[in-house]
Design a protein around this motif. Structure first.
Motif, PDB file in Angstrom:
ATOM      1  N   LEU A  48     -20.279 -32.112  19.995  1.00  0.00           N
ATOM      2  CA  LEU A  48     -19.359 -33.141  20.389  1.00  0.00           C
ATOM      3  C   LEU A  48     -19.537 -33.325  21.855  1.00  0.00           C
ATOM      4  O   LEU A  48     -19.191 -34.335  22.690  1.00  0.00           O
ATOM      5  N   ALA A  49     -19.814 -31.898  22.436  1.00  0.00           N
ATOM      6  CA  ALA A  49     -19.902 -32.075  23.867  1.00  0.00           C
ATOM      7  C   ALA A  49     -20.974 -33.040  24.605  1.00  0.00           C
ATOM      8  O   ALA A  49     -20.985 -33.476  25.624  1.00  0.00           O
ATOM      9  N   LEU A  50     -21.841 -33.297  23.655  1.00  0.00           N
ATOM     10  CA  LEU A  50     -23.118 -34.197  24.171  1.00  0.00           C
ATOM     11  C   LEU A  50     -22.870 -35.608  24.267  1.00  0.00           C
ATOM     12  O   LEU A  50     -23.090 -36.068  25.376  1.00  0.00           O
ATOM     13  N   HIS A  69     -20.819 -45.111  22.385  1.00  0.00           N
ATOM     14  CA  HIS A  69     -21.378 -43.831  22.425  1.00  0.00           C
ATOM     15  C   HIS A  69     -21.103 -43.258  20.962  1.00  0.00           C
ATOM     16  O   HIS A  69     -22.094 -42.373  20.242  1.00  0.00           O
ATOM     17  N   GLY A  70     -20.227 -43.773  20.161  1.00  0.00           N
ATOM     18  CA  GLY A  70     -20.226 -43.646  18.721  1.00  0.00           C
ATOM     19  C   GLY A  70     -21.337 -44.196  18.134  1.00  0.00           C
ATOM     20  O   GLY A  70     -21.869 -43.365  17.149  1.00  0.00           O
ATOM     21  N   ALA A  71     -21.781 -45.344  18.536  1.00  0.00           N
ATOM     22  CA  ALA A  71     -23.034 -46.248  17.895  1.00  0.00           C
ATOM     23  C   ALA A  71     -24.338 -45.424  17.910  1.00  0.00           C
ATOM     24  O   ALA A  71     -25.205 -45.263  17.048  1.00  0.00           O
ATOM     25  N   PHE A  72     -24.425 -44.774  19.320  1.00  0.00           N
ATOM     26  CA  PHE A  72     -25.877 -44.203  19.580  1.00  0.00           C
ATOM     27  C   PHE A  72     -25.632 -42.768  18.929  1.00  0.00           C
ATOM     28  O   PHE A  72     -26.920 -42.315  18.556  1.00  0.00           O
ATOM     29  N   PHE A  73     -24.686 -42.290  18.622  1.00  0.00           N
ATOM     30  CA  PHE A  73     -24.252 -40.937  17.956  1.00  0.00           C
ATOM     31  C   PHE A  73     -24.823 -41.155  16.882  1.00  0.00           C
ATOM     32  O   PHE A  73     -25.726 -40.424  16.097  1.00  0.00           O
ATOM     33  N   ALA A  74     -24.444 -42.255  15.961  1.00  0.00           N
ATOM     34  CA  ALA A  74     -24.724 -42.679  14.735  1.00  0.00           C
ATOM     35  C   ALA A  74     -26.114 -42.858  14.581  1.00  0.00           C
ATOM     36  O   ALA A  74     -27.073 -42.506  13.612  1.00  0.00           O
ATOM     37  N   ILE A  75     -26.692 -43.846  15.399  1.00  0.00           N
ATOM     38  CA  ILE A  75     -28.284 -44.010  15.536  1.00  0.00           C
ATOM     39  C   ILE A  75     -29.238 -42.630  15.449  1.00  0.00           C
ATOM     40  O   ILE A  75     -29.935 -42.519  14.636  1.00  0.00           O
ATOM     41  N   GLY A 230     -26.689 -35.710  20.428  1.00  0.00           N
ATOM     42  CA  GLY A 230     -25.667 -34.861  19.678  1.00  0.00           C
ATOM     43  C   GLY A 230     -25.583 -35.379  18.058  1.00  0.00           C
ATOM     44  O   GLY A 230     -25.296 -34.592  17.235  1.00  0.00           O
ATOM     45  N   GLY A 231     -25.874 -36.672  17.811  1.00  0.00           N
ATOM     46  CA  GLY A 231     -25.595 -37.268  16.536  1.00  0.00           C
ATOM     47  C   GLY A 231     -26.807 -36.330  15.764  1.00  0.00           C
ATOM     48  O   GLY A 231     -26.429 -36.021  14.607  1.00  0.00           O
ATOM     49  N   ALA A 232     -28.071 -36.436  16.210  1.00  0.00           N
ATOM     50  CA  ALA A 232     -29.192 -35.425  15.454  1.00  0.00           C
ATOM     51  C   ALA A 232     -28.694 -34.152  15.102  1.00  0.00           C
ATOM     52  O   ALA A 232     -28.841 -33.742  14.051  1.00  0.00           O
ATOM     53  N   THR A 245     -19.486 -41.476  10.636  1.00  0.00           N
ATOM     54  CA  THR A 245     -20.194 -40.500  11.553  1.00  0.00           C
ATOM     55  C   THR A 245     -20.019 -40.979  13.083  1.00  0.00           C
ATOM     56  O   THR A 245     -19.869 -40.241  13.965  1.00  0.00           O
ATOM     57  N   GLY A 246     -20.164 -42.157  13.188  1.00  0.00           N
ATOM     58  CA  GLY A 246     -20.444 -42.803  14.367  1.00  0.00           C
ATOM     59  C   GLY A 246     -19.410 -43.822  14.678  1.00  0.00           C
ATOM     60  O   GLY A 246     -19.775 -44.909  15.281  1.00  0.00           O
ATOM     61  N   SER A 247     -18.455 -43.665  14.047  1.00  0.00           N
ATOM     62  CA  SER A 247     -17.457 -44.947  13.819  1.00  0.00           C
ATOM     63  C   SER A 247     -16.749 -45.251  15.334  1.00  0.00           C
ATOM     64  O   SER A 247     -16.901 -44.601  16.096  1.00  0.00           O
TER      65      SER A 247
END
Lengths: 326, 304, 253
Positions: A48-50, A69-75, A230-232, A245-247
């Motif tokens: 989550l730090a990322l 940033h949630g969306a890019f985490f999800a992508i 971070g998401g990956a 995940t990236g809501s």
């Protein structure tokens, strides 16, 4: 010249020294405290730090707030999950390839919305976040829809896969530390300086022959790629991804991290993540209470310490000391 | 004899008007608060949610008479609007616009959480005001509640426009929106005007919640999406312009209705949010041309 | 080196500048004077690309720059200082000046984030360049203070150091002596001469007649957006049209 003075004159060396010490301390943690459930939490902090560091770069250097940033985490998570689980790529490769997708999308969005100012960026990136959430929910053939995706391979290379918390810990924390170093270097480089100047007065910066739009888009892309990585890492640690995940709630939690750690402090973002992870673990069990606590804390922090809780407390302590000395 | 196309057309127009009325109430509310404070109120949808939930439990579950339940809902929303005004303007000079935006985000999620505690996370509704029997126009149908929605929204918005144009207080609000310093100098009580903007904005949302809940249902988390629709519409029309907000709301409703009619309901939201990004690209000041964007200095998140 | 021909700027129905033409030769100090509202700052904004001309041509060493975005004009070699000093108050004085040389270096996001050796060398060069010009502007000893701590007069020196650090061929100075006392004005005059001797061409606007007349090689007079006269300070001081224009208005000149 003292060591400190030398380090101060060369920010790259100073950053490397700081992050190096920090990483050594982090790597010693399992040696000293042994293994246990707490490692799992520590891994989540590293992940989550990322996105938090990414958003901190954007708000600290460009003075802007994005809810994407949630969306890019999800992508990043879905991208790497699809490439590794469905296309059979190695998780390291899929993690990197997913970032190309993140960067391309972020560059497109950034070129459009960064021409706007202030809260328009927040609203526009929020709209984007909603689109991403919808696409993930509806593109069932690719993303598994509401059920999400299971069976994502764990992080690893050449057949060596991380399988225990300790292994993940020793893979993920060095990655996070390197990303932190990257962020610190960027902030203290001439690009960081140009961005801070742009925040104050874009027309003057461009009168110095500097192409300002490129810098703004650039920092948004870098910031988003932090979230994407971070998401990956998240996908290859927990092994599944869902639309949650990236809501948008996740994006708001990241904003909350910065409200705690300070909007212009990269190290503060790390502390903010640690705080919110602890809160999540011990105090925010029920979703409804979590929303109440998050919301009220967000309001309280912004009212009392608009630059963030941590910088606010530091300022307060400093004033106290000056007052006492006087 | 009526052709299918005509029926589709009537159906689309009626649905657009119904959905558009709802969005317009939120969008006009967003514009009102934006004019008074320069901030986009993220918690705008909570007005709708709170009023819908209040009437649903008082009238629908506890069996109060409808007027009493409606009055109670209006009181709840007015108090909530005043609270929101207090927390967003308490230290407004010290906090950047984005800071205030974050406060309204906090207020929105705290309200969702609180509503889920007070009531629950299920969807709620109450019986329509004039029954469920659909009214037929050729082969198209419309529920009586939809007419209530269109009628009440039209009255509310027309009333607001009249108020802003014709009363002293309304004119003072417009003066305040244009130039706060000048308004203070000519003796307009700026804080009271801001409070009034929040209350009026809340009342619009409350009216929306009361008339639409029988048709669309409401749940504790339902406010946020409505708020987003609201600022999308307001931005499409031109931030700060009331006729613009109305136009934007109807356009978004039209796009949504058309998508649902001819494509799939699943992708209903997709065109809406694509529109907003396109509008920001092509027409940053919206269709009607709202107020200028404010300068960067005041918006910086890290300044105190 | 700078050639402006039939330049025109209209704001709606209002004509701010009409058929203005003049040229500046290499190494010159040229002054633009005129009553308030004569269009002097508008002229600067057109040259610097802050505004787009309605018609006309601006050439820097033969290169057409009229209507280009201000960053392109900055890259072409024109720097400016502002009527109200515009320093970045959240940066130090040194950092302000370092932004001047920013455009010479290519270090991208990736190499800056990785802290690659060449970005560090660039940073060193930027610092040296900035320190040199801060020294020139007489504020080298306070380079590490925050720019917000400076009084307005000294902020002007930060602007000058920053503009000089861009290495521009031409520097536009909008009322550099505004708000300065006599001693400071004299010091500023010396600095402008030193800028010119370093090979940079200067185009400046000012209201202080003594300052302008003692400093400039040539003077351009604007009145109500039109070119009224152009010539050496001596010619201008003895020009009947100029005297009439100035006596005819109650503006401070």
């Amino acid at each position: 010249m003292s060591v400190v003075a030398t380090l101060n004159k060369n920010p790259v060396r100073r950053n490397t020294a700081q992050v190096g010490l920090f990483l050594i301390a982090m790597l010693l943690v399992p040696v000293v405290f042994g293994t246990g459930y707490y490692l799992n939490m520590m891994i989540f902090i590293a992940i989550l730090a990322l996105p938090a560091l990414g958003l901190s770069l954007l708000s600290g250097l460009a003075g802007q707030l994005a809810i994407s940033h949630g969306a890019f985490f999800a992508i990043g998570a879905y991208g790497s999950a699809i490439l590794s689980a469905r296309a059979g790529l190695s998780p390291v490769l899929s993690t990197l390839l997913a970032q190309i997708l993140v960067a391309v999308i972020a560059a497109g969005i950034g070129a459009v919305v960064l021409r706007l100012r202030s809260h328009y960026l927040a609203i526009a990136t929020l709209s984007f976040a909603i689109i991403v959430e919808l696409v993930i929910e509806e593109w069932r053939g690719m993303t598994g829809g509401m059920q999400g995706m299971l069976g994502i391979p764990p992080m690893g290379l050449f057949g060596y896969e991380a399988s225990s918390d300790v292994q993940f810990y020793y893979v993920y924390w060095p990655i996070t530390a390197l990303m932190l170093l990257f962020a610190l270097n960027l902030a203290s480089s001439r690009i960081g300086r140009a961005l801070r100047a742009i925040r104050e007065g874009e027309p003057i910066v461009s009168s110095l022959g500097i192409h300002t739009a490129g810098y703004k888009t650039g920092i948004y892309v870098v910031s988003s790629v932090f979230a994407g990585i971070g998401g990956a890492l998240y996908a290859h640690f927990v092994g599944f991804v869902t639309p949650a995940t990236g809501s948008i709630m996740f994006a708001i939690e990241i904003i909350m991290v910065l409200a705690l750690g300070g909007f212009d402090r990269l190290w503060g973002a790390l502390i903010g993540v640690a705080l919110i992870t602890l809160l999540n673990e011990y105090a925010l069990g029920f979703a409804d209470y979590k929303k109440i606590i998050l919301g009220v804390t967000l309001i309280a922090v912004m009212l009392v310490f608009p630059r963030g809780l941590l910088p606010g407390l530091i300022d307060l302590a400093r004033h106290r000391r000056i007052a006492r000395a006087a | 004899m009526s052709s299918m196309i005509l029926v589709d057309l009537i159906q689309i127009v009626m649905t657009t008007l119904t959905v558009g009325s709802m969005y317009a109430l939120v969008a006009v509310g967003v514009s009102l608060i934006y004019n008074a404070t320069g901030v986009i109120n993220f918690a705008q949808g909570e007005f709708v949610m709170l009023s819908g939930m209040t009437v649903a439990s008082l009238y629908g579950t506890l069996g109060w008479p409808l007027p009493a339940a409606v009055a109670a809902a209006l009181v709840v929303v007015v108090l909530y609007a005043a609270l929101l005004m207090a927390i967003t303007s308490a230290f407004a000079a010290r906090i950047s616009l984005i800071g205030v935006l974050i406060i309204t985000i906090g207020a929105s999620i705290a309200t969702q959480g609180a509503a889920a505690r007070i009531w629950d996370s299920d969807t709620h509704r109450f019986p329509p005001f004039s029954g469920d029997d659909p009214i037929r126009i050729l082969d198209a149908t419309i529920t009586p509640q939809a007419l209530w929605i269109i009628g009440v929204s039209a009255i509310c918005i027309a009333g607001l426009i009249w108020f802003m144009r014709s009363t002293i207080t309304g004119k003072a609000m417009r003066a305040c929106a244009l130039d706060k310093a000048a308004a203070t100098m000519v003796g307009i009580p700026v804080r009271t005007t801001i409070l009034l903007s929040f209350v009026l904005s809340g009342l619009l949302g409350a009216a929306g919640g009361i008339v639409t809940t029988p048709l669309t249902t409401i749940d504790a988390n339902g406010g946020m999406l409505l708020a987003i629709k609201g600022f999308t519409a307001a931005m499409l029309g031109g931030m700060g312009s009331i006729p613009g907000a109305l136009l934007g709301a109807l356009l978004i409703a039209l796009v949504e209705t058309t998508t649902v009619t001819f494509a799939s309901g699943a992708y209903k939201e997709l065109p809406t949010f694509t529109i907003i990004i396109l509008v920001l690209l092509l027409l940053p000041r919206g269709l009607v041309g709202g107020r200028h964007e404010t300068g960067l200095h005041h918006d910086d998140l890290t300044r105190t | 080196m700078l050639k402006v021909s039939s330049l025109e700027k209209r704001f709606g129905g209002l004509t701010a500048l009409k058929d203005v033409h003049f040229s500046v030769t290499q190494g010159q100090i040229k002054a633009v004077i005129g009553p308030n509202g004569a269009g002097k700052t508008t002229l600067f904004n057109l040259i610097a690309g802050t505004l787009r001309p309605t018609a006309g041509d601006i050439r820097l060493d033969g290169e057409a720059i009229a209507g280009l975005p201000s960053s392109r004009i900055g890259m072409a070699g024109i720097a400016r200082t502002f009527q109200q000093p515009q320093v970045f108050t959240s940066l130090t004085i040194l950092e302000n000046a370092m932004l001047g040389g920013h455009r010479y270096h290519r270090g991208d996001f990736l190499s800056c984030g990785l802290g690659l050796r060449h970005t560090r060398r660039e940073e060193e060069k930027l610092r040296e360049r900035a320190e040199k010009w801060l020294e020139f502007a007489g504020i080298g000893d306070i380079a590490h203070r925050n720019a917000s701590e400076l009084p307005l007069g000294q902020q002007r020196y930060v602007e000058i150091a920053r503009a000089m650090a861009t290495g521009s061929k031409l520097i536009l100075m909008d009322e550099p002596a505004a708000g300065l006392d006599d001693t400071e004005t004299r010091e500023l005059g010396d600095m402008v001469r030193a800028i010119s001797e370093s090979g940079t061409t200067v185009l400046l606007i000012d209201h202080h007649m003594d300052f302008v007349m003692s400093l400039a090689d040539e003077v351009l007079v604007l009145n109500f957006g039109e070119r009224l006269a152009e010539g050496t300070p001596h010619e201008i001081q003895n020009s009947q049209v100029v005297i009439d224009a100035y006596l005819g208005t109650d503006d401070d000149a």
